[in-house]
Design a protein around this motif. Structure first.
Motif, PDB file in Angstrom:
ATOM      1  N   GLY A 198       0.835  -1.190   0.000  1.00 48.38           N
ATOM      2  CA  GLY A 198       0.000   0.000   0.000  1.00 48.38           C
ATOM      3  C   GLY A 198       0.871   1.243   0.000  1.00 48.38           C
ATOM      4  O   GLY A 198       2.100   1.160   0.101  1.00 48.38           O
ATOM      5  N   LEU A 199       0.230   2.378  -0.124  1.00 45.89           N
ATOM      6  CA  LEU A 199       0.945   3.656  -0.166  1.00 45.89           C
ATOM      7  C   LEU A 199       1.686   3.932   1.139  1.00 45.89           C
ATOM      8  O   LEU A 199       1.332   3.396   2.192  1.00 45.89           O
ATOM      9  CB  LEU A 199      -0.050   4.797  -0.412  1.00 45.89           C
ATOM     10  CG  LEU A 199      -0.729   4.851  -1.781  1.00 45.89           C
ATOM     11  CD1 LEU A 199      -1.848   5.887  -1.760  1.00 45.89           C
ATOM     12  CD2 LEU A 199       0.277   5.156  -2.879  1.00 45.89           C
ATOM     13  N   SER A 200       2.688   4.784   1.049  1.00 45.23           N
ATOM     14  CA  SER A 200       3.362   5.274   2.248  1.00 45.23           C
ATOM     15  C   SER A 200       2.323   5.980   3.125  1.00 45.23           C
ATOM     16  O   SER A 200       1.525   6.769   2.630  1.00 45.23           O
ATOM     17  CB  SER A 200       4.466   6.264   1.854  1.00 45.23           C
ATOM     18  OG  SER A 200       5.083   6.791   2.997  1.00 45.23           O
ATOM     19  N   GLY A 201       2.297   5.634   4.400  1.00 38.31           N
ATOM     20  CA  GLY A 201       1.330   6.243   5.304  1.00 38.31           C
ATOM     21  C   GLY A 201       0.009   5.515   5.389  1.00 38.31           C
ATOM     22  O   GLY A 201      -0.888   5.921   6.131  1.00 38.31           O
ATOM     23  N   SER A 225       5.918  -1.825  -2.288  1.00 31.43           N
ATOM     24  CA  SER A 225       5.920  -2.727  -3.450  1.00 31.43           C
ATOM     25  C   SER A 225       4.900  -2.272  -4.491  1.00 31.43           C
ATOM     26  O   SER A 225       3.883  -2.920  -4.705  1.00 31.43           O
ATOM     27  CB  SER A 225       5.697  -4.181  -3.036  1.00 31.43           C
ATOM     28  OG  SER A 225       4.647  -4.354  -2.126  1.00 31.43           O
ATOM     29  N   PRO A 226       5.186  -1.136  -5.151  1.00 33.06           N
ATOM     30  CA  PRO A 226       4.181  -0.468  -5.987  1.00 33.06           C
ATOM     31  C   PRO A 226       3.825  -1.163  -7.293  1.00 33.06           C
ATOM     32  O   PRO A 226       2.772  -0.893  -7.852  1.00 33.06           O
ATOM     33  CB  PRO A 226       4.822   0.893  -6.272  1.00 33.06           C
ATOM     34  CG  PRO A 226       6.283   0.652  -6.185  1.00 33.06           C
ATOM     35  CD  PRO A 226       6.454  -0.393  -5.125  1.00 33.06           C
ATOM     36  N   PHE A 278       8.515   9.394  -6.141  1.00 30.02           N
ATOM     37  CA  PHE A 278       7.813   9.046  -4.913  1.00 30.02           C
ATOM     38  C   PHE A 278       6.454   8.446  -5.251  1.00 30.02           C
ATOM     39  O   PHE A 278       5.642   9.055  -5.938  1.00 30.02           O
ATOM     40  CB  PHE A 278       7.657  10.271  -4.006  1.00 30.02           C
ATOM     41  CG  PHE A 278       7.165   9.932  -2.632  1.00 30.02           C
ATOM     42  CD1 PHE A 278       8.030   9.412  -1.683  1.00 30.02           C
ATOM     43  CD2 PHE A 278       5.830  10.099  -2.292  1.00 30.02           C
ATOM     44  CE1 PHE A 278       7.582   9.078  -0.411  1.00 30.02           C
ATOM     45  CE2 PHE A 278       5.370   9.768  -1.029  1.00 30.02           C
ATOM     46  CZ  PHE A 278       6.252   9.256  -0.088  1.00 30.02           C
ATOM     47  N   THR A 279       6.196   7.263  -4.734  1.00 37.85           N
ATOM     48  CA  THR A 279       4.964   6.534  -5.051  1.00 37.85           C
ATOM     49  C   THR A 279       3.729   7.329  -4.651  1.00 37.85           C
ATOM     50  O   THR A 279       3.622   7.814  -3.532  1.00 37.85           O
ATOM     51  CB  THR A 279       4.952   5.163  -4.338  1.00 37.85           C
ATOM     52  OG1 THR A 279       6.116   4.436  -4.724  1.00 37.85           O
ATOM     53  CG2 THR A 279       3.714   4.365  -4.723  1.00 37.85           C
ATOM     54  N   GLY A 280       2.815   7.435  -5.605  1.00 32.88           N
ATOM     55  CA  GLY A 280       1.562   8.156  -5.378  1.00 32.88           C
ATOM     56  C   GLY A 280       1.619   9.602  -5.823  1.00 32.88           C
ATOM     57  O   GLY A 280       0.595  10.229  -6.016  1.00 32.88           O
ATOM     58  N   TYR A 283       1.413   3.823  -8.146  1.00 33.38           N
ATOM     59  CA  TYR A 283       1.153   2.643  -7.309  1.00 33.38           C
ATOM     60  C   TYR A 283       0.104   1.828  -8.046  1.00 33.38           C
ATOM     61  O   TYR A 283      -1.000   2.323  -8.317  1.00 33.38           O
ATOM     62  CB  TYR A 283       0.630   3.013  -5.912  1.00 33.38           C
ATOM     63  CG  TYR A 283       0.282   1.770  -5.119  1.00 33.38           C
ATOM     64  CD1 TYR A 283       1.288   1.010  -4.545  1.00 33.38           C
ATOM     65  CD2 TYR A 283      -1.033   1.328  -5.012  1.00 33.38           C
ATOM     66  CE1 TYR A 283       0.991  -0.160  -3.856  1.00 33.38           C
ATOM     67  CE2 TYR A 283      -1.345   0.168  -4.323  1.00 33.38           C
ATOM     68  CZ  TYR A 283      -0.328  -0.582  -3.747  1.00 33.38           C
ATOM     69  OH  TYR A 283      -0.624  -1.751  -3.084  1.00 33.38           O
ATOM     70  N   GLU A 284       0.453   0.607  -8.404  1.00 29.11           N
ATOM     71  CA  GLU A 284      -0.468  -0.277  -9.127  1.00 29.11           C
ATOM     72  C   GLU A 284      -1.223  -1.135  -8.118  1.00 29.11           C
ATOM     73  O   GLU A 284      -0.637  -2.018  -7.478  1.00 29.11           O
ATOM     74  CB  GLU A 284       0.321  -1.150 -10.115  1.00 29.11           C
ATOM     75  CG  GLU A 284       1.045  -0.319 -11.160  1.00 29.11           C
ATOM     76  CD  GLU A 284       1.985  -1.124 -12.050  1.00 29.11           C
ATOM     77  OE1 GLU A 284       2.556  -0.524 -12.979  1.00 29.11           O
ATOM     78  OE2 GLU A 284       2.157  -2.339 -11.822  1.00 29.11           O
TER      79      GLU A 284
END
Length: 197
Positions: free
Chosen positions: A32-35, A106-107, A156-158, A163-164
């Motif tokens: 999942g996303l950071s945070g 793990s995006p 940065f993811t998101g 993020y898939e």
């Protein structure tokens, strides 16, 4: 080089170790996303497993980058290698008869599926820790989203890297709607209902 390396079989099997431990071994792959709450949830599930006498261990994304993956950055190539290494380490834990809980963004779907392919059916349990981007940004415990929005963190993811979302995860936990204790209880119930613990 690899043609000179021969696999040496072990005397004690995975089934022997599972029998000794009194439970199945598998990986709970929190993505999942950071945070989103991956690490918090993984650690709460680990605490509950420990209380039940189950052998488990948490591999956390930030912690692993202090040691095993210290030399890796955040380029797409390094992220792929990061997840590949964690997949291999997770497989060792599963072979040892333990439950391993991994908390990694793990995006990329392809990377997660590559890790899943390392395991026998039923040994890889993908847990999508779903949380809207705006909620993750409000939490922003580490201040990473703020830095990414300012352009201080690239890829940065998101924000500047995708993020898939998982297509068919075994479990979806929405941490914007339920607290950590209730979320962890859902994971434990899933494992108990499938007689994995």
């Amino acid at each position: 080089m690899t043609e000179h390396i021969v696999w040496h079989p072990t005397v004690i099997s995975k089934e022997d170790r599972r029998l000794l431990n009194g439970h199945k071994s598998f990986v709970l792959w929190f993505t999942g996303l950071s945070g989103s709450g991956k690490s918090t949830l993984a650690n709460e599930v680990d605490r509950k497993l420990h209380a039940l006498g189950v052998r488990s261990y948490v591999l956390d994304g930030d912690n692993i980058r202090h040691g095993l993956n210290r030399g890796l950055g955040f380029s797409k190539e390094d992220r792929i290698e990061n997840i590949r290494r964690i997949g291999e380490v997770s497989k060792l834990f599963v072979d040892s008869g333990q439950i391993v809980l991994t908390a990694f963004i793990s995006p990329f779907r392809e990377d997660r599926e590559r890790v899943r392919a390392l395991f026998e059916p039923g040994e890889f349990i993908e847990v999508w820790v779903q949380c809207p981007l705006e909620v993750c940004e409000k939490r922003d415990v580490k201040g990473l989203y703020r830095k990414a929005r300012k352009g201080e963190i690239r890829e940065f993811t998101g924000i500047s890297s995708p993020y898939e979302t998982p297509l068919s995860p075994e479990l979806v936990i929405d941490t914007s709607e339920s607290g950590v204790v209730d979320s962890a209880e859902r994971v434990i119930e899933y494992l108990q209902n499938r007689r994995l613990i």
